[in-house]
Design an enzyme around this catalytic site. Sequence first.
Site, PDB file in Angstrom:
ATOM      1  N   GLU A 642       0.828  -1.208   0.000  1.00  0.00           N
ATOM      2  CA  GLU A 642       0.000   0.000   0.000  1.00  0.00           C
ATOM      3  C   GLU A 642       0.864   1.260   0.000  1.00  0.00           C
ATOM      4  O   GLU A 642       0.520   2.262  -0.636  1.00  0.00           O
ATOM      5  CB  GLU A 642      -0.929  -0.012   1.216  1.00  0.00           C
ATOM      6  CG  GLU A 642      -2.014  -1.088   1.122  1.00  0.00           C
ATOM      7  CD  GLU A 642      -2.840  -1.219   2.381  1.00  0.00           C
ATOM      8  OE1 GLU A 642      -4.071  -1.042   2.304  1.00  0.00           O
ATOM      9  OE2 GLU A 642      -2.252  -1.506   3.440  1.00  0.00           O
ATOM     10  N   GLU A 662      -3.512  -9.252   3.405  1.00  0.00           N
ATOM     11  CA  GLU A 662      -4.331  -9.125   4.608  1.00  0.00           C
ATOM     12  C   GLU A 662      -5.350 -10.252   4.776  1.00  0.00           C
ATOM     13  O   GLU A 662      -5.633 -10.672   5.907  1.00  0.00           O
ATOM     14  CB  GLU A 662      -5.052  -7.777   4.618  1.00  0.00           C
ATOM     15  CG  GLU A 662      -4.182  -6.589   4.991  1.00  0.00           C
ATOM     16  CD  GLU A 662      -3.370  -6.038   3.829  1.00  0.00           C
ATOM     17  OE1 GLU A 662      -2.720  -5.002   4.011  1.00  0.00           O
ATOM     18  OE2 GLU A 662      -3.371  -6.656   2.741  1.00  0.00           O
TER      19      GLU A 662
END
Length: 789
Positions: A642, A662
């Site tokens: 990210e 995740e």
Amino acid sequence: MSHIDPRTPVLIGVGQIIDRLGEDGYEALSAVDLAARAAARAIDDAGGDPRSISERIDTVAGIRQFEITTPGAPVPLGRSNNFPRSVAGRIAARPARAILEVGGGQGPQHLITELAGDIAAGRSQVALAFGSEAISTTRALAAAPEKPDFGETIEGDLEDRGFGLKGLVSMEAANHGLVDAPSQYALLENARRARLGLSRAEYDAEIGRLFAPFTRVAAQNPFAAAPVERSAEELVTPTEANRPIADPYLRYVVSRDQVNQGAAVLIASVEAARELGVPEDRWVFVHGHADARERDLLDRADLSASPAARLAAGLALEMAGVAPDEVATWDFYSCFPVPVFNAAVDGLGLSPDDPRGLTLTGGLPFFGGAGNNYSMHAVAETVQRARRRPGSFGFVGANGGVMSKYSTAVYSTTPREWQADRSASIQAQIDTVEAVPQVSRARGWATIETYTVKHDRAGRKTGIVIGRLEKTGERFVAMGLEGDDEIVALLESEQPIGRRVWALSTGPGNRVTTSPERADAVRPPRAPALRDAYEHVRVERDGHLLIVTIDRPEARNALFPPAHEELSDVFDAFFADGDLWVAIITGAGEQAFCAGNDLVYSASGKPNYLPESGFAGLTSRRGMNKPVIAAVNGFAMGGGFETALAAHLVVADETAQFALSEVKVGLVAGAGGVVRLPRAIPEKVANELILTGRRIGAEEARQLGVVSRIAPAGGALEAAQALAAEILDGSPTSVRISLEVMNETRGIPDVVDAVTARTSAFDDLMSSFDAIEGITAFATKRRPQWKNQ
């Protein structure tokens, strides 16, 4: 009785048990053993043949203990993998169905209602509900050299309904100190005091008046954990034993969870009860029932009340066809005063000194808060009282969450066929009320809507406020500014609600103090500037280039709040410094650029937050008008990927691996991954990577357009420096304004509209030194001398 529908459900047996620590007869029973003993007593209480009854039980339903209600909670003495079937095995039952209910104090009454409905529908004939807690034993023996082992593995299906925490917990609330029940209920209690216009002394007196009769009941209850009668004054007078917990609560009026208690309720159809030889004088019918769910805490229009509880109580009485003055016994869930005030006093108009009493057990602070199972004890007491006074009516109100869920029922020995649930009608009333607008980052003048002050054992105080911004009316939650005694003094004044406070947004969350000047005095503003040294990052300045290295190689450069704060400060300084034109972010060592969130830290229970600028100080940052290059060496996982996506350019060495991983650890790429990746690469490919957590190498990332350049192994930083040098060769003003125009037009879908959009950026460019210098240098055939002006 002869004309009643044979499928009508009846409560035929109830049982309770207590295993008081330190007393004669103490057995150090496990939660399973406590529930099994209570279940055996419920079977005996039915009056038929115990063996026959056990064999006919087709459904067992267990209430979750506290230790299996909170994700990640320690279980120092072990536990059963299948609590309901462990209990069933102890009583020689072989049920076809086993249920583990969601957490919450509403669970026992809700389960009884549900199981009764299943019996009425013919899906079951004999069902057993039970619950227990062995918290006192667990705490006492957890560190013992020869501690007991309560662990066991049981075969068999289990309908595990999960924690049931949706809407009851949030990261924002946790980061602002709202992790314990007393502080959350104190917010509601103080809001109620303000609504009634009572002084602190007057409201304390009301709390004492409410709960003093509860202590008298507990003192006479053989199953009570704290059978001590106390006066109203004693309950609300601070002492060493009765210390402050969360304003206005002292220890004596807070739910007691250090208990070893169990309770069980046996339910059967009329037909099965007859076949099992259960005498009719043991039968108790459900005359009315209701379940309602309140809006989430911060969504509620009125923080001083719970309409859900009042509506559920009213509906149960309406279904039973009785008015409040016709009810013989009451038991209201009493973890704190406000749920009783809300349902009994404000809702039904009962008086705290009603001669019938508002509890049959003694209430949670005095009888004991047997985890989520308290109301099973209340039902057991109600059944016993109903049998002793045939034809009378008893009411049970069970509360869960933060006055979030309410389950009610009215019981009587008078025969009554089952009535279908009508709760949808009251739930619709609750759901149609609009949620209050909220803001996560609060800034400016605000008004206190409610508050509390938490006290720890060392005497430290922490203020917590729910407020409304004056400009927008948006609601927010905040803590007092650390080290600020003025805000604590304000919250401890006679009536803080309605007072003005100053809200400011910080990395850990919102903070409030008495004024902007006080905020500057307690937390002096600091101009963005690079420091000489950092703990978790390294910073190197090379002319107009800034190289930022995440320096946690032992953790694969995974990040946690202190590291995020440092990176946020570094990039604040970078974007504020006119002499820094390009930044590179990379990771120390050869293994990883950044492995994402530090999950070891996250599992520690410490506050886990991101600064306003986001993960690594970049993913939520606005106005990034200078190039940031991510030099990816090794793994860029989760938040690391990210961070790379938030950068303007990515250079990766050939060993680099990218993934939004995740989903592999039960999380979501919430720092921009689920937003940026589908905008950066083909949507279907992005969906695959997000939903599977699949890793991609440097070459695939380059083909997808995520990576700008690939370098040899170990060469990412060197290649990023070369790319930076190319950028630095051009006008920094042109680069900056190019980024600004791209940012301004990114949200305009039509290309021509975007091209022709009005912007002041070009005007700024044409009046800049660098534009004139660039044209002049070209005309005179010399290298331009850029000044970023």
